[in-house]
Design a protein around this motif. Structure first.
Motif, PDB file in Angstrom:
ATOM      1  N   LEU A 108     107.922  -1.631  52.815  1.00 55.70           N
ATOM      2  CA  LEU A 108     107.640  -0.418  53.594  1.00 55.70           C
ATOM      3  C   LEU A 108     106.128  -0.233  53.701  1.00 55.70           C
ATOM      4  O   LEU A 108     105.367  -0.767  52.909  1.00 55.70           O
ATOM      5  CB  LEU A 108     108.271   0.804  52.924  1.00 55.70           C
ATOM      6  CG  LEU A 108     109.803   0.816  52.813  1.00 55.70           C
ATOM      7  CD1 LEU A 108     110.255   2.124  52.171  1.00 55.70           C
ATOM      8  CD2 LEU A 108     110.454   0.653  54.172  1.00 55.70           C
ATOM      9  N   GLU A 112     104.955   5.298  54.371  1.00 58.42           N
ATOM     10  CA  GLU A 112     106.355   5.537  54.011  1.00 58.42           C
ATOM     11  C   GLU A 112     106.549   5.522  52.493  1.00 58.42           C
ATOM     12  O   GLU A 112     107.360   6.262  51.948  1.00 58.42           O
ATOM     13  CB  GLU A 112     107.272   4.516  54.685  1.00 58.42           C
ATOM     14  CG  GLU A 112     108.681   5.054  54.807  1.00 58.42           C
ATOM     15  CD  GLU A 112     109.572   4.251  55.738  1.00 58.42           C
ATOM     16  OE1 GLU A 112     110.771   4.512  55.719  1.00 58.42           O
ATOM     17  OE2 GLU A 112     109.074   3.373  56.463  1.00 58.42           O
ATOM     18  N   CYS A 116     107.958   8.546  50.218  1.00 61.44           N
ATOM     19  CA  CYS A 116     109.055   8.389  49.254  1.00 61.44           C
ATOM     20  C   CYS A 116     108.926   9.381  48.100  1.00 61.44           C
ATOM     21  O   CYS A 116     109.919   9.758  47.479  1.00 61.44           O
ATOM     22  CB  CYS A 116     109.085   6.960  48.688  1.00 61.44           C
ATOM     23  SG  CYS A 116     109.964   5.815  49.751  1.00 61.44           S
ATOM     24  N   ARG A 130     114.046   8.655  59.173  1.00 51.92           N
ATOM     25  CA  ARG A 130     112.588   8.739  59.026  1.00 51.92           C
ATOM     26  C   ARG A 130     112.030   9.986  59.708  1.00 51.92           C
ATOM     27  O   ARG A 130     110.941   9.965  60.262  1.00 51.92           O
ATOM     28  CB  ARG A 130     111.916   7.496  59.592  1.00 51.92           C
ATOM     29  CG  ARG A 130     112.237   6.230  58.812  1.00 51.92           C
ATOM     30  CD  ARG A 130     111.377   5.090  59.306  1.00 51.92           C
ATOM     31  NE  ARG A 130     111.331   3.985  58.372  1.00 51.92           N
ATOM     32  CZ  ARG A 130     112.096   2.899  58.460  1.00 51.92           C
ATOM     33  NH1 ARG A 130     112.997   2.820  59.417  1.00 51.92           N
ATOM     34  NH2 ARG A 130     111.993   1.926  57.597  1.00 51.92           N
TER      35      ARG A 130
ATOM     36  N   LEU B 174     111.767   5.642  42.516  1.00 47.14           N
ATOM     37  CA  LEU B 174     112.424   6.641  43.368  1.00 47.14           C
ATOM     38  C   LEU B 174     113.304   7.562  42.532  1.00 47.14           C
ATOM     39  O   LEU B 174     113.399   8.760  42.793  1.00 47.14           O
ATOM     40  CB  LEU B 174     113.261   5.958  44.459  1.00 47.14           C
ATOM     41  CG  LEU B 174     112.482   5.088  45.454  1.00 47.14           C
ATOM     42  CD1 LEU B 174     113.378   4.651  46.590  1.00 47.14           C
ATOM     43  CD2 LEU B 174     111.265   5.820  46.003  1.00 47.14           C
ATOM     44  N   LYS B 187     116.125   3.774  50.796  1.00 48.51           N
ATOM     45  CA  LYS B 187     114.687   3.504  50.737  1.00 48.51           C
ATOM     46  C   LYS B 187     114.311   2.524  49.640  1.00 48.51           C
ATOM     47  O   LYS B 187     113.220   1.949  49.678  1.00 48.51           O
ATOM     48  CB  LYS B 187     113.924   4.829  50.519  1.00 48.51           C
ATOM     49  CG  LYS B 187     114.042   5.789  51.686  1.00 48.51           C
ATOM     50  CD  LYS B 187     113.326   5.252  52.900  1.00 48.51           C
ATOM     51  CE  LYS B 187     113.632   6.099  54.111  1.00 48.51           C
ATOM     52  NZ  LYS B 187     112.959   5.605  55.313  1.00 48.51           N
TER      53      LYS B 187
END
Lengths: 263, 265
Positions: A108, A112, A116, A130, B174, B187
């Motif tokens: 990414l 981005e 996160c 997004r 994350l 993600k």
């Protein structure tokens, strides 16, 4: 948006309180043996100690990536150890973390990756499409500038150097608008010059965000140079807790063992 | 001067063991050959039969390409392959998530996922086709489902392996940021497995082009139906054309997939 922002309002709660923290991976063999300390304000705390003494375990207990066995952890007035499920997830948003290996999503872009840091606040469908909040996007760009990567915002993370990646990691942690940032060996994979720059940046983050920053670090000199306070750990216990200027060779000898390396 | 040193690669015991393995392999081959029951007359006859087949196939009946709707059958084959692959990918994603042990942390569910994947692969596409022809009746729909169900195993297994091999660091980051599980999948995992996913999708499509040209033999649509008809009617010149068409389309698919894969990876 509203709930989490009101949460942050009272500045006095931006502290970290750890009481009698214990962790044993194997029953009867504790790694952390009853740690207690408090951090608040804009303090930068360096945690030093030999490898395997539980420094990483300590940080990971704070955001419960590792389950503590006993004791209590309070971040900004909220008890963490009793949280579970969604409460734990919401609590984690208030704790930023910076990693030794940066832990970016390599494929990414920088922007981005920084966004996160907002995933805890962003509905899944928005993350998927997004469609991040405009305020978040503005802040992400500002933070990328802040860590000195303005021109790299749309580059992929895997095209960056180690020091640049760590800057992205720091911006991502700041993006959470956390009450405390923890850095686990943030400089161990970097060269000496870049290490200094990263430590300077972490110090700056502490003062601009008005939050305490905890840094696990191997390099005692870097710790003494940049931290307001040093916590020295050995064999799962706190041996030293005080000003860097008060950290003497006798303490280091007690923390790491031996004396020959000190000369 | 130097002493004489003896050196041998294997100990006598190892040599004996190796000899035993060779002996075993040869005797197995001889035994298998004896069960095949080759009829010598037919074997001697084979070259003549082959020559005869080729003379009956020649010249290739190019006119039937449009007259006998072989063009339509060819397009149908590609459609079955493509739709079947898409169906398989949709079905494979949840099964892969179920069988990846770093995502579903329950050995029983992992086992269940793997059971689905193995069942999909053990049943041959012709058998799947027969099953779906029985359910939906003959035609392209049965073919699409046969191709789809046959491909779940392949796609799901490779995707599950890709998921299990992701770098755990970003996932941890994350999680530490308080991201919900689905966002972590989107993600953290997806960017890491995306190249593998598109790679396996193309690879499976390539395989499915070949498979879908066969399943028509049991009535599941596509060029296989045309081939079956031509064979039953002894129209060997038409058979030759159909085989040529299948050959061409498979080559084109393979070349295209190789090119695309080079460009996305």
């Amino acid at each position: 948006m509203s709930v989490e922002n009101t949460f942050k309002g009272n500045g006095e709660t931006r502290s970290l309180l750890i009481e009698n923290l214990e962790k044993e991976y194997v029953k009867g063999k504790p790694v952390l043996k009853g740690l207690s300390f408090e951090v608040s304000g804009e303090e930068t705390v360096g945690i030093i100690g030999p490898s395997g003494t539980g420094k990483s375990t300590l940080l990971r207990c704070i955001n419960r990536l590792i389950e503590p066995s006993k004791g209590s952890i309070t971040v900004a007035g909220q008890e963490i150890t009793s949280c579970s499920g969604k409460d734990l997830r919401l609590a984690r948003r208030r704790i930023g973390m910076v990693f030794q290996e940066y832990n970016l999503v390599e494929r990414l872009t920088v922007i981005e990756n920084v966004l996160c840091g907002r995933l805890g606040y962003t509905p899944v469908w928005r993350a998927w499409l997004r469609k991040f909040d405009q305020a978040d996007i503005n802040r992400a760009f500002k933070l990328i500038d802040h860590v000195g990567l303005g021109e790299f915002a749309t580059q992929r993370a895997d095209s960056l150097s180690g020091g640049q990646r760590q800057r992205v990691g720091i911006a991502r942690a700041m993006m959470q608008s956390p009450d405390v940032i923890m850095a686990d060996e943030p400089t161990s994979s970097l060269d000496p010059k870049t290490s200094v720059e990263i430590m300077e940046l972490l110090k700056k983050v502490s003062s601009t965000e008005h939050i305490p920053v905890l840094i696990n670090i191997h390099d005692v000199n870097l710790a003494k140079r940049f931290c307001d306070r040093i916590i020295g750990m050995s064999k799962g216990k706190i041996i030293f807790d005080g000003n860097p200027s008060d950290l003497k060779d006798s303490h280091l000898s007690e923390i790491y063992g031996g004396e020959d390396w000190l000369s | 001067m130097t002493n004489t040193m003896t050196w041998e690669r294997f100990t006598p015991g190892q040599r004996l063991a190796r000899f035993a393995v060779y002996l075993g392999a040869v005797s197995l081959f001889v035994f298998s050959l004896s069960t095949v029951e080759i009829i010598p007359e037919f074997l001697y006859d084979a070259p003549y039969q082959l020559q005869d087949l080729f003379t009956r196939m020649w010249p290739i009946d190019f006119a039937s390409y449009t007259q006998e709707n072989i063009h339509e059958a060819l397009i149908e084959t590609l459609n079955i392959a493509s739709l079947g692959t898409i169906l398989a990918l949709f079905l494979a994603v949840p099964v892969a998530l179920l069988s990846a042990n770093n995502i579903t942390r329950s050995p029983i569910l992992n086992w269940f996922g793997k059971f689905i994947l193995v069942s999909s692969r053990t049943v041959n596409s012709l058998v799947w086709a027969i099953l779906f022809v029985a359910i939906f009746g003959p035609g392209a729909l049965a073919g699409t489902f046969a191709i789809g169900f046959r491909s779940i195993g392949f796609c799901g297994k490779l995707l599950a392996e890709a998921l299990e091999e992701v770098d755990h660091g970003p996932i941890e980051a994350l999680r530490a940021a308080g991201a919900p599980t689905v966002s972590i999948l989107l993600k953290g995992y997806w960017p890491q497995v995306a190249p593998a996913f598109w790679g396996l999708a193309l690879f499976r499509w390539d395989i499915n082009v070949r498979e879908s040209s066969v399943i028509g033999l049991v009535g599941a649509g596509g060029i296989g139906v045309a081939l079956d008809t031509a064979l039953n009617l002894f129209r060997w010149q038409q058979v030759a054309l159909i085989l040529l068409c299948i050959f061409t389309i498979v080559i084109i698919a393979e070349v295209a997939v190789t090119k695309i894969r080079q460009n996305i990876i």
